[in-house]
Scaffold this active site. Structure first.
Site, PDB file in Angstrom:
ATOM      1  N   ASP A   1       0.893  -1.158   0.000  1.00 28.68           N
ATOM      2  CA  ASP A   1       0.000   0.000   0.000  1.00 28.68           C
ATOM      3  C   ASP A   1       0.929   1.205   0.000  1.00 28.68           C
ATOM      4  OD1 ASP A   1      -1.583   2.118   0.503  1.00 28.68           O
ATOM      5  OD2 ASP A   1      -2.640   1.242   2.220  1.00 28.68           O
TER       6      ASP A   1
ATOM      7  N   LYS B   1       0.665  11.140 -18.845  1.00 25.46           N
ATOM      8  CA  LYS B   1      -0.400  12.102 -18.624  1.00 25.46           C
ATOM      9  C   LYS B   1      -1.573  11.503 -17.830  1.00 25.46           C
ATOM     10  CE  LYS B   1      -3.849  12.500 -21.951  1.00 25.46           C
ATOM     11  NZ  LYS B   1      -4.488  11.257 -22.349  1.00 25.46           N
TER      12      LYS B   1
ATOM     13  N   HIS C   1       2.292   8.904 -25.694  1.00 25.89           N
ATOM     14  CA  HIS C   1       2.406   7.690 -26.492  1.00 25.89           C
ATOM     15  C   HIS C   1       2.413   7.967 -27.999  1.00 25.89           C
ATOM     16  CE1 HIS C   1      -2.054   7.683 -26.697  1.00 25.89           C
ATOM     17  NE2 HIS C   1      -1.907   6.946 -27.773  1.00 25.89           N
TER      18      HIS C   1
ATOM     19  N   LYS D   1       4.811   6.362 -31.948  1.00 29.28           N
ATOM     20  CA  LYS D   1       4.224   5.837 -33.192  1.00 29.28           C
ATOM     21  C   LYS D   1       5.234   5.984 -34.335  1.00 29.28           C
ATOM     22  CE  LYS D   1      -0.525   6.971 -31.770  1.00 29.28           C
ATOM     23  NZ  LYS D   1      -1.410   5.827 -31.700  1.00 29.28           N
TER      24      LYS D   1
ATOM     25  N   ASP E   1      -7.192  16.541 -22.699  1.00 26.41           N
ATOM     26  CA  ASP E   1      -6.989  15.119 -22.974  1.00 26.41           C
ATOM     27  C   ASP E   1      -6.130  14.908 -24.227  1.00 26.41           C
ATOM     28  OD1 ASP E   1      -7.489  12.312 -22.525  1.00 26.41           O
ATOM     29  OD2 ASP E   1      -8.908  12.343 -24.192  1.00 26.41           O
TER      30      ASP E   1
ATOM     31  N   HIS F   1      -0.873  15.303 -27.167  1.00 25.10           N
ATOM     32  CA  HIS F   1      -0.604  14.670 -28.461  1.00 25.10           C
ATOM     33  C   HIS F   1      -0.540  15.664 -29.623  1.00 25.10           C
ATOM     34  CE1 HIS F   1      -1.336  11.275 -26.009  1.00 25.10           C
ATOM     35  NE2 HIS F   1      -2.640  11.221 -26.132  1.00 25.10           N
TER      36      HIS F   1
HETATM   37  C1  BG6 Z   1      -5.281   9.083 -24.873  1.00 25.21           C
HETATM   38  C2  BG6 Z   1      -6.536   9.817 -24.500  1.00 25.21           C
HETATM   39  O1  BG6 Z   1      -4.152   9.782 -24.446  1.00 25.21           O
HETATM   40  O2  BG6 Z   1      -5.213   8.930 -26.286  1.00 25.21           O
HETATM   41  C3  BG6 Z   1      -7.748   9.085 -25.029  1.00 25.21           C
HETATM   42  O3  BG6 Z   1      -6.621   9.926 -23.089  1.00 25.21           O
HETATM   43  C4  BG6 Z   1      -7.618   8.851 -26.502  1.00 25.21           C
HETATM   44  O4  BG6 Z   1      -8.940   9.810 -24.740  1.00 25.21           O
HETATM   45  C5  BG6 Z   1      -6.290   8.189 -26.839  1.00 25.21           C
HETATM   46  O5  BG6 Z   1      -8.703   8.017 -26.902  1.00 25.21           O
HETATM   47  C6  BG6 Z   1      -6.066   8.102 -28.330  1.00 25.21           C
HETATM   48  O6  BG6 Z   1      -4.896   7.371 -28.590  1.00 25.21           O
HETATM   49  P1  BG6 Z   1      -4.740   6.515 -29.912  1.00 25.21           P
HETATM   50  O7  BG6 Z   1      -3.357   5.971 -29.855  1.00 25.21           O
HETATM   51  O8  BG6 Z   1      -5.800   5.458 -29.876  1.00 25.21           O
HETATM   52  O9  BG6 Z   1      -4.951   7.452 -31.051  1.00 25.21           O
END
Ligand code: BG6
Length: 490
Positions: free
Chosen positions: A92, A147, A177, A181, A234, A239
């Site tokens: 924990d 994030k 992320h 890609k 978000d 991104h």
């Molecule tokens: C995430 C968001 O970071 O990226 C999500 O929190 C979103 O809301 C997602 O759906 C999209 O990622 P990808 O790789 O599916 O385009």
């Protein structure tokens, strides 16, 4: 990338191993890396959680998650090898004395430890404290965080400063992320290794750039998270701004992490501030109502399970962004991203300026702008549109746009396309930060985003509704129309 003999063995500790991120992304990606023979042979994966599990129960849960999120595929021999790496520790994190268990397990093997904080940022501080108390934060160790790194400049600074008390910047791997890609990485090669693009990648030749990241999904049970952040925090803050900074950046001195991060930072710092005076001119906010998506009826945002009625949270954003530097002055970047749009698609479209010679004006009323469409996902590839004379005897030069197509699937059909988490987990194990986001970049992005959010609040901005399964509210089209442009047809 081949695991080199030079790499020291490492252990990966996953805090929050029962959560969505670990089950849906991390464990399946690690399993696939196992299959690809990319995990160091002695690496252990140590799951941390409050459950009273023994290793056996952890393995059972991990097996199910991998099966579910790896297209229902689990190969017996790969699983056998992979599962031998799995360990579970009942900790924990709120009681930092519990970290002695981790210390004990890690002390047996003198290795690099990579701590993955797959938990909300409100817990980061206490985890760091626990790691600090037992010297699990020593210089050779690393942490990976993701994030939301804050919800504003102020809160992101707080998180970065808390972590910064225990870890040096070179130990901190902040994931976006999208940077993992393949097609995003290729932007760097595309721009800087092709002289005809490199020399034309600026205000002299580029008319404007569009970045679209559309999603089919709605909120998918993430109501409590999403309703507080909306599409701006978000998707745009991270991104889309990362994609923008890579497209717009100048060549780094070399491909080392700090040089790439520095060039991206310069772009983020040059974004023209959007404030109360121009918020309505430059931004559009939307929210989906019920509609048809691929012929299926889907509920509106406020009718989703778990929703609160009358919410003003945006599920769609379109923004016109200007970059104030000598390379991009007066070249607008139009960004749009939304949930419940007709298809999942991420693309960058670069429109080049018309040729100033009026040779072909007659017979070609429409401006045939050259464009390059970079398909980030799915159907990864690049389409280049050029003008060509329609063959025939008449000498009027009727032009037609012709598409040159490059498809990853066709061109590299025998090569494996690494998924973002696979790549980022590998890069962090190699200690390479070039695909990760620096503290300064995060803070510059938040500063710019904060001003927009503040202005929306000040102006008491209301979302505009759009039907699920459409491309967003009408104002999104108007954002370009008033500049004599339109969104690329998808
Ligand atoms: C995430 C968001 O970071 O990226 C999500 O929190 C979103 O809301 C997602 O759906 C999209 O990622 P990808 O790789 O599916 O385009």
């Amino acid at each position: 990338m081949v695991i080199s003999k030079k790499i020291k063995a490492y252990d990966l500790v996953i805090f929050g191993t029962k959560g969505d991120l670990a089950r849906k992304k991390l464990l399946p990606s690690l399993y696939r890396l196992e299959k690809l023979n990319k995990l160091y042979k002695d690496t252990r994966i140590i799951g941390i959680g409050r459950a009273n599990w023994k290793n056996k129960e952890y393995k059972k849960i991990a097996k199910q998650s991998i099966y579910n999120y790896n297209n229902k595929i689990l190969e017996k021999n790969i699983w056998k090898k992979f599962s031998s790496r799995l360990h579970f520790l009942n900790i924990d994190v709120n009681d930092i004395n519990n970290f002695h268990k981790l210390k004990k397990l890690c002390n047996k093997k003198k290795r690099i430890i990579i701590h993955y904080f797959a938990m909300p940022p409100s817990i980061f501080g206490i985890i760091c404290k626990g790691l600090g108390k037992f010297n699990l934060n020593s210089n050779k160790n690393r942490i990976i965080i993701e994030k939301p790194i804050g919800t504003s400049l102020k809160t992101s600074k707080k998180i970065n400063n808390t972590i910064g008390k225990y870890f040096l910047e070179k130990q901190i791997f902040r994931i976006d992320h999208y940077l993992g890609k393949e097609t995003i990485l290729n932007l760097i090669a595309l721009k800087f290794s092709n002289s005809h693009f490199f020399t034309n990648w600026n205000k002299n030749t580029v008319d404007h750039i569009q970045i679209t990241v559309s999603e089919e999904v709605g909120i998918e049970g993430r109501w409590s998270y999403f309703d507080k952040v909306g599409q701006m925090k978000d998707m745009i803050q991270n991104h889309l701004l990362q994609i923008l900074s890579i497209i717009a950046m100048s060549p780094p001195d070399n491909l080392k992490a700090n040089n790439i991060q520095l060039e991206k930072l310069k772009v983020l710092k040059s974004l023209s501030i959007i404030n109360r005076d121009n918020i309505n001119e430059f931004t559009v906010r939307g929210q989906y109502t019920s509609g048809l998506l691929k012929n299926l009826k889907v509920p509106g945002y406020i009718n989703e399970i778990g929703s609160i009625k009358n919410r003003n949270t945006e599920t769609f954003v379109a923004i016109k962004v200007n970059i104030k530097n000598s390379q991009w002055n007066n070249v607008p970047f139009y960004l749009r991203t939304g949930k419940r749009m007709p298809i999942k698609k991420s693309e960058i479209v670069i429109f080049f300026k018309p040729n100033y010679l009026n040779l072909f004006k007659k017979n070609n009323e429409n401006k045939l702008l050259n464009k390059m469409v970079i398909n980030l996902q799915p159907n990864e590839g690049i389409d280049i549109y050029i003008n060509n004379k329609v063959p025939g005897l008449d000498s009027n030069f009727k032009l037609k746009q012709i598409k040159f197509k490059f498809s990853y699937q066709k061109e590299f059909k025998n090569l494996y396309l690494y998924d973002a988490y696979e790549r980022l987990l590998l890069e962090s194990s190699l200690g390479n930060q070039s695909l990760f986001v620096s503290k300064k970049e995060i803070e510059a992005s938040w500063k710019w985003v904060d001003s927009i959010i503040k202005s929306w609040k000040k102006k008491k901005s209301k979302v505009e509704f759009y039907k699920a399964g459409t491309w967003g509210p009408e104002s999104s089209n108007y954002l370009l129309k008033k500049d004599g442009r339109s969104w690329n047809k998808i």
